[in-house]
Design a protein around this motif. Sequence first.
Motif, mmCIF file in Angstrom:
data_model
loop_
_atom_site.group_PDB
_atom_site.id
_atom_site.type_symbol
_atom_site.label_atom_id
_atom_site.label_comp_id
_atom_site.label_asym_id
_atom_site.label_seq_id
_atom_site.Cartn_x
_atom_site.Cartn_y
_atom_site.Cartn_z
ATOM 1 N N ASP A 44 -6.220 4.452 -15.981
ATOM 2 C CA ASP A 44 -7.322 3.713 -16.675
ATOM 3 C C ASP A 44 -6.611 2.592 -17.563
ATOM 4 N N PHE A 45 -5.397 2.812 -18.048
ATOM 5 C CA PHE A 45 -5.055 1.470 -18.918
ATOM 6 C C PHE A 45 -4.567 0.348 -17.924
ATOM 7 N N LEU A 46 -4.004 0.736 -16.832
ATOM 8 C CA LEU A 46 -3.497 -0.016 -15.894
ATOM 9 C C LEU A 46 -4.789 -0.705 -15.077
ATOM 10 N N GLN A 47 -5.635 0.012 -14.779
ATOM 11 C CA GLN A 47 -6.755 -0.287 -14.063
ATOM 12 C C GLN A 47 -7.497 -1.450 -14.835
ATOM 13 N N TYR A 48 -7.806 -1.258 -16.315
ATOM 14 C CA TYR A 48 -8.265 -2.368 -17.024
ATOM 15 C C TYR A 48 -7.390 -3.449 -17.135
ATOM 16 N N LYS A 49 -6.095 -3.373 -17.097
ATOM 17 C CA LYS A 49 -5.230 -4.435 -17.627
ATOM 18 C C LYS A 49 -4.868 -5.322 -16.198
ATOM 19 N N MET A 50 -4.925 -4.524 -14.992
ATOM 20 C CA MET A 50 -4.584 -5.383 -13.808
ATOM 21 C C MET A 50 -5.518 -5.589 -12.391
ATOM 22 N N GLY A 111 -7.545 -5.363 -3.146
ATOM 23 C CA GLY A 111 -8.508 -4.017 -3.521
ATOM 24 C C GLY A 111 -7.865 -2.980 -2.841
ATOM 25 N N ILE A 112 -7.236 -2.839 -1.933
ATOM 26 C CA ILE A 112 -6.509 -1.760 -1.348
ATOM 27 C C ILE A 112 -5.184 -1.202 -1.739
ATOM 28 N N ALA A 113 -5.244 -0.127 -2.572
ATOM 29 C CA ALA A 113 -4.054 0.283 -3.330
ATOM 30 C C ALA A 113 -3.224 1.152 -2.658
ATOM 31 N N GLU A 114 -3.164 1.121 -1.208
ATOM 32 C CA GLU A 114 -2.201 1.962 -0.569
ATOM 33 C C GLU A 114 -0.771 1.419 -0.676
ATOM 34 N N PRO A 115 0.445 2.092 -0.991
ATOM 35 C CA PRO A 115 1.415 1.475 -1.160
ATOM 36 C C PRO A 115 2.229 1.048 0.261
ATOM 37 N N SER A 116 2.823 -0.166 0.113
ATOM 38 C CA SER A 116 3.426 -0.612 1.459
ATOM 39 C C SER A 116 4.752 -0.025 1.515
ATOM 40 N N ASN A 117 5.414 -0.485 2.818
ATOM 41 C CA ASN A 117 6.928 0.034 2.808
ATOM 42 C C ASN A 117 7.739 -0.723 1.954
ATOM 43 N N THR A 118 7.286 -1.896 1.754
ATOM 44 C CA THR A 118 7.839 -2.925 0.618
ATOM 45 C C THR A 118 7.931 -2.311 -0.566
ATOM 46 N N ASP A 119 6.949 -1.801 -0.878
ATOM 47 C CA ASP A 119 6.635 -1.055 -2.404
ATOM 48 C C ASP A 119 7.616 -0.217 -2.697
ATOM 49 N N LYS A 120 7.685 0.683 -1.414
ATOM 50 C CA LYS A 120 8.493 2.086 -1.605
ATOM 51 C C LYS A 120 9.869 1.472 -1.677
ATOM 52 N N HIS A 121 10.202 0.611 -0.835
ATOM 53 C CA HIS A 121 11.579 0.059 -0.852
ATOM 54 C C HIS A 121 12.165 -0.666 -2.157
ATOM 55 N N ILE A 122 11.293 -1.346 -2.886
ATOM 56 C CA ILE A 122 11.588 -2.166 -4.032
ATOM 57 C C ILE A 122 11.611 -1.048 -5.028
ATOM 58 N N LEU A 138 9.860 6.917 -14.105
ATOM 59 C CA LEU A 138 8.850 8.179 -14.025
ATOM 60 C C LEU A 138 7.866 7.865 -12.871
ATOM 61 N N ASP A 139 7.399 6.688 -12.524
ATOM 62 C CA ASP A 139 6.274 6.532 -11.680
ATOM 63 C C ASP A 139 6.216 5.127 -11.243
ATOM 64 N N HIS A 140 5.678 4.743 -10.374
ATOM 65 C CA HIS A 140 5.119 3.425 -9.770
ATOM 66 C C HIS A 140 3.577 3.531 -9.370
ATOM 67 N N PHE A 141 2.647 2.801 -10.117
ATOM 68 C CA PHE A 141 1.281 2.803 -9.966
ATOM 69 C C PHE A 141 0.932 1.591 -9.128
ATOM 70 N N VAL A 142 0.179 1.632 -8.057
ATOM 71 C CA VAL A 142 -0.269 0.590 -7.237
ATOM 72 C C VAL A 142 -1.915 0.277 -7.527
ATOM 73 N N VAL A 143 -2.223 -0.814 -8.439
ATOM 74 C CA VAL A 143 -3.850 -0.857 -8.708
ATOM 75 C C VAL A 143 -4.647 -1.657 -7.684
ATOM 76 N N GLY A 144 -5.393 -1.191 -7.384
ATOM 77 C CA GLY A 144 -6.428 -1.908 -6.600
ATOM 78 C C GLY A 144 -8.217 -1.694 -7.187
ATOM 79 N N GLU A 145 -8.857 -1.328 -6.173
ATOM 80 C CA GLU A 145 -10.323 -0.989 -6.415
ATOM 81 C C GLU A 145 -10.009 0.681 -7.039
#
Length: 156
Positions: A44-50, A111-122, A138-145
Amino acid sequence: MHKPNDYVFHTPMTADQVLEKAAEIVANRYLRGDIFTNPQATKDFLQYKMAGYEREVFAVLLLDNQHRLIEYQELFFGTIDTASVYPREVVKVAFNCNAAAVIFAHNHPSGIAEPSNTDKHITQKLRDALALIDIRVLDHFVVGETCVYFAERGYL
């Protein structure tokens, strides 16, 4: 008479300004609480923020050893489909804030929040770099719709 939790604005606000205020309210309400051990509240926090950003932004939530928020920082700003992330800079920020743990977040303006291979690598590069100074990722969140986080997908 207004109560402490009342919010009064005397000028019109854009939708982005309303969402920014909502993110502030969520952060203030849970700033020293358990928000960042609760994936839904973190989403919720990240959705509102980003979610409303028109270009990709990479942020880090710096947490103490109880996983309470020390600080939220937007570190890297990119284009409509990419942002360059530099592990050295992330390590410096985490170390300087005396963080014990971090959560990464970035938006996908498409708007598509699916993590890419680049996201996983970084994310793996950042985990490796931070592990050298005993800071846990702890985690990595990808924000889209919607909002997707790596832990729920088994990527961490």
